[in-house]
Motif scaffolding. Structure first.
Motif, short mmCIF file in Angstrom:
data_model
loop_
_atom_site.label_atom_id
_atom_site.label_comp_id
_atom_site.label_asym_id
_atom_site.label_seq_id
_atom_site.Cartn_x
_atom_site.Cartn_y
_atom_site.Cartn_z
N HIS A 63 1.12 -1.56 0.19
CA HIS A 63 0.26 0.14 -0.38
C HIS A 63 1.09 1.23 0.12
O HIS A 63 1.08 0.87 0.86
N HIS A 65 1.07 5.55 -1.49
CA HIS A 65 0.24 6.93 -2.13
C HIS A 65 2.01 7.79 -2.49
O HIS A 65 2.70 8.38 -1.35
N HIS A 244 -9.54 0.93 1.75
CA HIS A 244 -9.33 1.80 2.82
C HIS A 244 -10.64 0.95 3.57
O HIS A 244 -11.65 1.49 3.36
N HIS A 281 -5.50 -1.56 6.89
CA HIS A 281 -5.70 -1.01 7.34
C HIS A 281 -6.43 -1.62 8.47
O HIS A 281 -6.24 -2.37 9.29
N ASP A 332 2.40 3.11 2.86
CA ASP A 332 1.29 4.09 3.04
C ASP A 332 1.34 5.35 2.58
O ASP A 332 1.69 6.17 1.06
ZN ZN Z 1 -3.99 4.98 2.03
#
Ligand code: ZN
Length: 468
Positions: A63, A65, A244, A281, A332
């Motif tokens: 994961h 970004h 998410h 998560h 993340d």
């Molecule tokens: Zn995220």
């Protein structure tokens, strides 16, 4: 600065390697066309063999970004007292993200993404699942090519050599119940037809990138209405589906108010959650929810460093594992990037919760070994990669540790992993091969100078433009 092809049909040799059935000594790994063509154990090193140190199967970062890498370290202040949102934990983070969204064009995003991918490789990750949601121009207008930025993400993967699982994000609403999107979300928004085009274009782009996989990412139950979510499995076409979920208590409360169910509970009841799904998560879950996720063989995507940075909470990982649950790790927000950082914090969060040691270890394996094995397998599953690990037929995605450092003195087998994850200084990862190419040598990515220079220019443009 695309990496040059290297000759195939060559061999690497390691003093030890973590194979699918455990540790082996004096291991030669033969490579052909970017994949592992043979594994021999108990053999002497040949003069032509590359390698050295202790070899591990490459880890998936499930994961990311990537563009958020450039915001790291800029979001650690509170909002002004008395101002709207000052009591919101996300206030400073969100305000800065909007500045990046206002000013980050394709060149800036590619440059930032390349640095993040490079640092992932240096930190021991050989593949990234990029949860990609910047689709539109800063104005909110669509680009002429809906996959303009997705193409930039792929270019960053090509520049750095990292394996890519590209997850275009579907994002349509500002909150539960199909609320219209807010101005700050203008770069994320597509309709379902546009999204189907985007997924198709991502498949075209991935076809030109060795080993790339395409899945889909409905952003969250806040941003995707049930009727839209229902279209995602067919768009994924057998590829991974990431979402998410249950990151914060407020999201759980809002979901209960909307539907009468908690977010994970709602997904288990209304979506065909199975081994293709990765629930990012899943922090706030009841026992019924984590047991449900384990039963469905879905992967829980844990991002311990980001979850700690944002103050999200702690997933009940020890209980989940005892029920046979599957997990992987992600970076993340990319505030800090490294396999060891994520696994160490995952274990420590469990120790602080349970007030005991070696929580994630089991009867057969040390803590570090159990963490590594499970995150490696769960990450590969979440990335849609069938063959992973140091085995014939798998991509030659290999991380080698330099065990000449003092942190490794007298260590062997599981103690090598434990010493890396819990006790070694940064820089223990010495070489990384991705699809057979050595992209990190001596702890440094081979294209670091160029990638770094381009990144510096991009960040200065974003932070300095417009007199801010
Ligand atoms: Zn995220």
């Amino acid at each position: 600065m695309t990496l040059q092809p290297q000759p195939v049909d060559r061999s690497l040799w390691f003093q030890a390697a973590l194979l699918p059935d455990g540790w082996a000594q004096s291991v030669r790994i033969g490579l052909a066309n970017g994949r592992i063509a043979g594994v021999e154990t108990g053999v002497e090193r040949d003069a032509g063999d590359e390698g050295g140190g202790v070899a591990l199967p490459g880890m998936t970062n499930l994961h990311s970004h990537a563009f958020q890498r450039a915001m790291a370290g800029l979001t650690e202040a509170r909002g002004p007292e008395g101002q709207a949102g000052a009591d919101d934990d996300f206030w400073s983070w969100r305000a800065l993200m909007y500045r990046f969204l206002d000013r980050g064009g394709p060149e800036e995003i590619e440059a930032i993404t390349a640095l993040a991918f490079l640092e992932m490789l240096e930190g021991g990750f050989t593949r990234v699942c990029e949860f990609h949601y910047l689709h539109n121009a800063p104005s909110g207008q669509a680009y002429d090519d809906i996959a303009e930025i997705a193409g930039r993400v792929a270019s960053a993967a090509r520049t750095t050599g990292i394996g890519l699982t590209l997850l275009p994000v579907f994002y349509a609403h500002a909150g539960f119940g199909g609320q219209p999107p807010a101005h700050g979300q203008r770069r994320f928004i597509t309709d379902l037809d546009g999204f189907a085009d985007l997924v198709g274009r991502c498949r075209d782009i991935a076809a030109g990138l060795d080993g790339a996989v395409v899945g889909v990412a409905p952003h969250s139950l806040r941003a995707v209405a049930p009727s839209e979510l229902a279209t995602m499995p067919s768009l994924a076409d057998g590829g991974p589906i990431h979402i998410h979920v249950a990151e914060q208590v407020r999201e759980v409360d809002d979901c209960l108010a909307w539907s009468g169910a908690r977010p994970v509970e709602w997904l288990l009841d209304h979506a065909p959650v199975d081994a293709r799904w990765c629930l990012i998560h899943s922090t706030h879950v009841t026992e019924a929810e984590w047991r449900g996720l384990a039963d469905r063989k879905a992967v829980v995507g844990l991002c311990p460093v980001t979850e700690a940075n944002l103050g999200d909470g702690v997933f009940p990982a020890a209980d989940f594992l005892s029920a046979g649950g599957r997990f992987g790790i992600g970076t993340d927000s990319n505030v800090q990037i490294g396999v060891a950082d994520e696994l160490r914090l995952l274990e420590y969060s469990q120790r602080l919760t349970h007030r005991r040691r070696a929580v994630m270890a089991d009867a057969r394996r040390s803590t570090g070994r159990a963490l590594y094995d499970q995150a490696q397998a769960g990450g590969a599953q979440a990335a849609g990669v069938d063959a992973a690990g140091l085995a014939v037929g798998a991509f030659a995605d290999i991380v080698s540790l330099d065990v000449s450092g003092v942190a490794f003195a007298g260590r062997s087998r599981d103690a090598v992993l434990d010493s890396w994850l819990f006790a070694a200084p940064r820089g223990a990862v010495s070489s990384v091969w991705r699809a057979g190419r050595e992209v990190v040598k001596g702890g440094r990515h081979v294209a670091r100078d160029q990638v770094e220079a381009r990144y510096r220019q991009a960040v200065l443009r974003i932070l300095n433009e417009g007199g801010a």
